[in-house]
Design a protein around this motif. Sequence first.
Motif, PDB file in Angstrom:
ATOM      1  N   SER A  26      -5.690  12.006  -3.200  1.00  0.00           N
ATOM      2  CA  SER A  26      -6.016  10.711  -3.804  1.00  0.00           C
ATOM      3  C   SER A  26      -7.442  10.272  -3.497  1.00  0.00           C
ATOM      4  O   SER A  26      -7.871   9.202  -3.926  1.00  0.00           O
ATOM      5  CB  SER A  26      -5.043   9.643  -3.309  1.00  0.00           C
ATOM      6  N   GLY A  27      -8.168  11.083  -2.756  1.00  0.00           N
ATOM      7  CA  GLY A  27      -9.554  10.751  -2.416  1.00  0.00           C
ATOM      8  C   GLY A  27      -9.865  10.932  -0.949  1.00  0.00           C
ATOM      9  O   GLY A  27     -11.010  11.142  -0.563  1.00  0.00           O
ATOM     10  N   GLY A  28      -8.823  10.788  -0.106  1.00  0.00           N
ATOM     11  CA  GLY A  28      -8.985  11.054   1.315  1.00  0.00           C
ATOM     12  C   GLY A  28      -9.888  10.086   2.053  1.00  0.00           C
ATOM     13  O   GLY A  28     -10.422  10.422   3.116  1.00  0.00           O
ATOM     14  N   ARG A  29     -10.060   8.891   1.503  1.00  0.00           N
ATOM     15  CA  ARG A  29     -10.918   7.904   2.175  1.00  0.00           C
ATOM     16  C   ARG A  29     -10.081   7.057   3.125  1.00  0.00           C
ATOM     17  O   ARG A  29      -9.032   6.557   2.740  1.00  0.00           O
ATOM     18  CB  ARG A  29     -11.593   7.008   1.144  1.00  0.00           C
ATOM     19  N   PRO A  30     -10.526   6.864   4.364  1.00  0.00           N
ATOM     20  CA  PRO A  30      -9.783   6.016   5.298  1.00  0.00           C
ATOM     21  C   PRO A  30      -9.796   4.561   4.860  1.00  0.00           C
ATOM     22  O   PRO A  30     -10.625   4.136   4.039  1.00  0.00           O
ATOM     23  CB  PRO A  30     -10.505   6.230   6.627  1.00  0.00           C
ATOM     24  N   PHE A  31      -8.888   3.787   5.420  1.00  0.00           N
ATOM     25  CA  PHE A  31      -8.690   2.401   4.991  1.00  0.00           C
ATOM     26  C   PHE A  31      -9.972   1.579   5.003  1.00  0.00           C
ATOM     27  O   PHE A  31     -10.202   0.768   4.097  1.00  0.00           O
ATOM     28  CB  PHE A  31      -7.653   1.717   5.907  1.00  0.00           C
ATOM     29  N   HIS A  32     -10.804   1.754   6.015  1.00  0.00           N
ATOM     30  CA  HIS A  32     -11.933   0.841   6.197  1.00  0.00           C
ATOM     31  C   HIS A  32     -13.026   1.009   5.139  1.00  0.00           C
ATOM     32  O   HIS A  32     -13.961   0.220   5.108  1.00  0.00           O
ATOM     33  CB  HIS A  32     -12.536   1.022   7.593  1.00  0.00           C
ATOM     34  N   THR A  33     -12.892   2.003   4.263  1.00  0.00           N
ATOM     35  CA  THR A  33     -13.899   2.206   3.226  1.00  0.00           C
ATOM     36  C   THR A  33     -13.593   1.420   1.953  1.00  0.00           C
ATOM     37  O   THR A  33     -14.327   1.541   0.970  1.00  0.00           O
ATOM     38  CB  THR A  33     -14.027   3.704   2.884  1.00  0.00           C
ATOM     39  N   TYR A  34     -12.530   0.619   1.972  1.00  0.00           N
ATOM     40  CA  TYR A  34     -12.143  -0.176   0.811  1.00  0.00           C
ATOM     41  C   TYR A  34     -12.273  -1.670   1.128  1.00  0.00           C
ATOM     42  O   TYR A  34     -12.176  -2.084   2.294  1.00  0.00           O
ATOM     43  CB  TYR A  34     -10.688   0.100   0.421  1.00  0.00           C
ATOM     44  N   PRO A  35     -12.444  -2.526   0.103  1.00  0.00           N
ATOM     45  CA  PRO A  35     -12.368  -3.974   0.326  1.00  0.00           C
ATOM     46  C   PRO A  35     -10.971  -4.380   0.803  1.00  0.00           C
ATOM     47  O   PRO A  35      -9.991  -3.669   0.574  1.00  0.00           O
ATOM     48  CB  PRO A  35     -12.669  -4.559  -1.065  1.00  0.00           C
ATOM     49  N   VAL A  36     -10.875  -5.526   1.444  1.00  0.00           N
ATOM     50  CA  VAL A  36      -9.619  -5.973   2.034  1.00  0.00           C
ATOM     51  C   VAL A  36      -8.492  -6.027   1.001  1.00  0.00           C
ATOM     52  O   VAL A  36      -7.381  -5.546   1.252  1.00  0.00           O
ATOM     53  CB  VAL A  36      -9.806  -7.343   2.717  1.00  0.00           C
ATOM     54  N   ASP A  37      -8.746  -6.623  -0.173  1.00  0.00           N
ATOM     55  CA  ASP A  37      -7.682  -6.742  -1.177  1.00  0.00           C
ATOM     56  C   ASP A  37      -7.169  -5.368  -1.604  1.00  0.00           C
ATOM     57  O   ASP A  37      -5.952  -5.164  -1.764  1.00  0.00           O
ATOM     58  CB  ASP A  37      -8.181  -7.513  -2.401  1.00  0.00           C
ATOM     59  N   GLU A  38      -8.073  -4.416  -1.772  1.00  0.00           N
ATOM     60  CA  GLU A  38      -7.668  -3.075  -2.183  1.00  0.00           C
ATOM     61  C   GLU A  38      -6.892  -2.363  -1.084  1.00  0.00           C
ATOM     62  O   GLU A  38      -5.902  -1.667  -1.358  1.00  0.00           O
ATOM     63  CB  GLU A  38      -8.894  -2.245  -2.579  1.00  0.00           C
ATOM     64  N   VAL A  39      -7.336  -2.508   0.155  1.00  0.00           N
ATOM     65  CA  VAL A  39      -6.654  -1.812   1.242  1.00  0.00           C
ATOM     66  C   VAL A  39      -5.240  -2.361   1.424  1.00  0.00           C
ATOM     67  O   VAL A  39      -4.309  -1.611   1.732  1.00  0.00           O
ATOM     68  CB  VAL A  39      -7.475  -1.880   2.543  1.00  0.00           C
ATOM     69  N   ARG A  40      -5.053  -3.640   1.204  1.00  0.00           N
ATOM     70  CA  ARG A  40      -3.710  -4.212   1.282  1.00  0.00           C
ATOM     71  C   ARG A  40      -2.812  -3.642   0.190  1.00  0.00           C
ATOM     72  O   ARG A  40      -1.655  -3.287   0.447  1.00  0.00           O
ATOM     73  CB  ARG A  40      -3.789  -5.737   1.168  1.00  0.00           C
ATOM     74  N   GLU A  41      -3.334  -3.546  -1.019  1.00  0.00           N
ATOM     75  CA  GLU A  41      -2.553  -2.981  -2.112  1.00  0.00           C
ATOM     76  C   GLU A  41      -2.228  -1.514  -1.850  1.00  0.00           C
ATOM     77  O   GLU A  41      -1.100  -1.057  -2.109  1.00  0.00           O
ATOM     78  CB  GLU A  41      -3.314  -3.132  -3.428  1.00  0.00           C
ATOM     79  N   MET A  42      -3.200  -0.758  -1.344  1.00  0.00           N
ATOM     80  CA  MET A  42      -2.968   0.652  -1.021  1.00  0.00           C
ATOM     81  C   MET A  42      -1.885   0.804   0.031  1.00  0.00           C
ATOM     82  O   MET A  42      -1.027   1.685  -0.056  1.00  0.00           O
ATOM     83  CB  MET A  42      -4.266   1.288  -0.516  1.00  0.00           C
ATOM     84  N   TYR A  43      -1.934  -0.055   1.043  1.00  0.00           N
ATOM     85  CA  TYR A  43      -0.944   0.019   2.122  1.00  0.00           C
ATOM     86  C   TYR A  43       0.449  -0.302   1.597  1.00  0.00           C
ATOM     87  O   TYR A  43       1.433   0.365   1.949  1.00  0.00           O
ATOM     88  CB  TYR A  43      -1.353  -0.926   3.240  1.00  0.00           C
ATOM     89  N   GLU A  44       0.541  -1.301   0.742  1.00  0.00           N
ATOM     90  CA  GLU A  44       1.833  -1.638   0.134  1.00  0.00           C
ATOM     91  C   GLU A  44       2.373  -0.448  -0.657  1.00  0.00           C
ATOM     92  O   GLU A  44       3.554  -0.081  -0.517  1.00  0.00           O
ATOM     93  CB  GLU A  44       1.681  -2.855  -0.789  1.00  0.00           C
ATOM     94  N   ARG A  45       1.527   0.170  -1.475  1.00  0.00           N
ATOM     95  CA  ARG A  45       1.969   1.303  -2.286  1.00  0.00           C
ATOM     96  C   ARG A  45       2.349   2.492  -1.413  1.00  0.00           C
ATOM     97  O   ARG A  45       3.359   3.167  -1.662  1.00  0.00           O
ATOM     98  CB  ARG A  45       0.871   1.711  -3.269  1.00  0.00           C
ATOM     99  N   GLY A  46       1.556   2.760  -0.389  1.00  0.00           N
ATOM    100  CA  GLY A  46       1.835   3.892   0.489  1.00  0.00           C
ATOM    101  C   GLY A  46       3.139   3.730   1.239  1.00  0.00           C
ATOM    102  O   GLY A  46       3.928   4.682   1.345  1.00  0.00           O
ATOM    103  N   CYS A  47       3.389   2.533   1.755  1.00  0.00           N
ATOM    104  CA  CYS A  47       4.644   2.295   2.476  1.00  0.00           C
ATOM    105  C   CYS A  47       5.843   2.372   1.538  1.00  0.00           C
ATOM    106  O   CYS A  47       6.909   2.887   1.915  1.00  0.00           O
ATOM    107  CB  CYS A  47       4.600   0.940   3.179  1.00  0.00           C
ATOM    108  N   ALA A  48       5.679   1.879   0.316  1.00  0.00           N
ATOM    109  CA  ALA A  48       6.776   1.947  -0.659  1.00  0.00           C
ATOM    110  C   ALA A  48       7.092   3.396  -1.032  1.00  0.00           C
ATOM    111  O   ALA A  48       8.254   3.768  -1.209  1.00  0.00           O
ATOM    112  CB  ALA A  48       6.418   1.144  -1.905  1.00  0.00           C
ATOM    113  N   ALA A  49       6.045   4.218  -1.142  1.00  0.00           N
ATOM    114  CA  ALA A  49       6.241   5.604  -1.556  1.00  0.00           C
ATOM    115  C   ALA A  49       6.770   6.483  -0.428  1.00  0.00           C
ATOM    116  O   ALA A  49       7.537   7.421  -0.681  1.00  0.00           O
ATOM    117  CB  ALA A  49       4.917   6.173  -2.067  1.00  0.00           C
ATOM    118  N   ASN A  50       6.381   6.189   0.806  1.00  0.00           N
ATOM    119  CA  ASN A  50       6.677   7.092   1.922  1.00  0.00           C
ATOM    120  C   ASN A  50       7.689   6.544   2.921  1.00  0.00           C
ATOM    121  O   ASN A  50       8.159   7.282   3.782  1.00  0.00           O
ATOM    122  CB  ASN A  50       5.385   7.421   2.669  1.00  0.00           C
TER     123      ASN A  50
END
Length: 317
Positions: A26-50
């Motif tokens: 998916s790009g392999g970028r760690p969390f801190h390379t995204y804006p806060v709103d995006e990282v929250r959405e990514m975390y929500e999606r990742g936890c839902a998927a895994n």
Amino acid sequence: MTSQDLFSGRPVAEDATAVLERFRASGGRPFHTYPVDEVREMYERGCAANGLDGDSLSSVSDVGVQEFGVRVYEPRAQRGPTAVVLFLHGGGWVMGSLSTHDGLCRRLAALTGLPVVAVDYRLAPEHLYPAAIDDSRAALNWLFTAGPVHGLEITKAVLVGDSAGGQLAAVLAIENAKSAHPRPIAAQVLIYPMVNLTMSAPSYNRVTHGFPLVADTIAWFADHYLPQGTDRTRPDISPALAELPAGLPPAYVITVDNDPLVDEGANYAAALAQAGTEVRYQHLSGYAHGLLTSAGRIQRGEQTVDDIAGFIRDRTA
């Protein structure tokens, strides 16, 4: 079984490989390379998927408490006096929610047979330190004083938290043990806890790339949570640097190898033991930070949830 990962140079367990490969695809970028709103959405999606599937329980209800909320997971059909698990989610005080850890809380309630109360504390940077720990303190007090609201007849509590939630749980355990009128805390479970915000442990130099959470991510979290100039050695920020009192509840401390936090977690387990605390310490080689929010995809994560539930049952029987 583990194998050497060519990208990071770290050992990676066989059952963790697929989740790591999806992250990199998916790009392999760690969390801190995204804006806060995006990282929250990514975390929500990742936890839902895994994450773990949602176990069916007797009831699940959301309750407002002051400026935050809690979710009460009730596995029992018949009510009566009971121990309760107070759960504090991870996410670096910046991300995470009731939904990111919903499957984990449901599983803990189902396996222990105990109500689990998850705290939806306020997040940074909208709510800087000490908002998260203040909400956690208020939640612990509410747990023992608001019986008519939550309907639980509580005999004792177990504090559980992962990552930043592990830090919050550790702080509550220390402060409670030092209190003139301590609450009955039966145990604490600290899952790859973030307990030393000076970030001086050698593992910060070992885990720097190749995973969603690396050393720079911890620094990013801390900078978003702590007002500029805050003393990071304060006991409610870095409990590993606090003077540990006698009478701390038995602890189960879990660390994972591919994690900047591994050394401080191991050191904290040793410090608890040196302070006379009963400690169970478990280190999982080949796994990365976030194992339990990926427990639906990583077998070792699901097994670890079973281990935690067994520890809780033993300490609340």
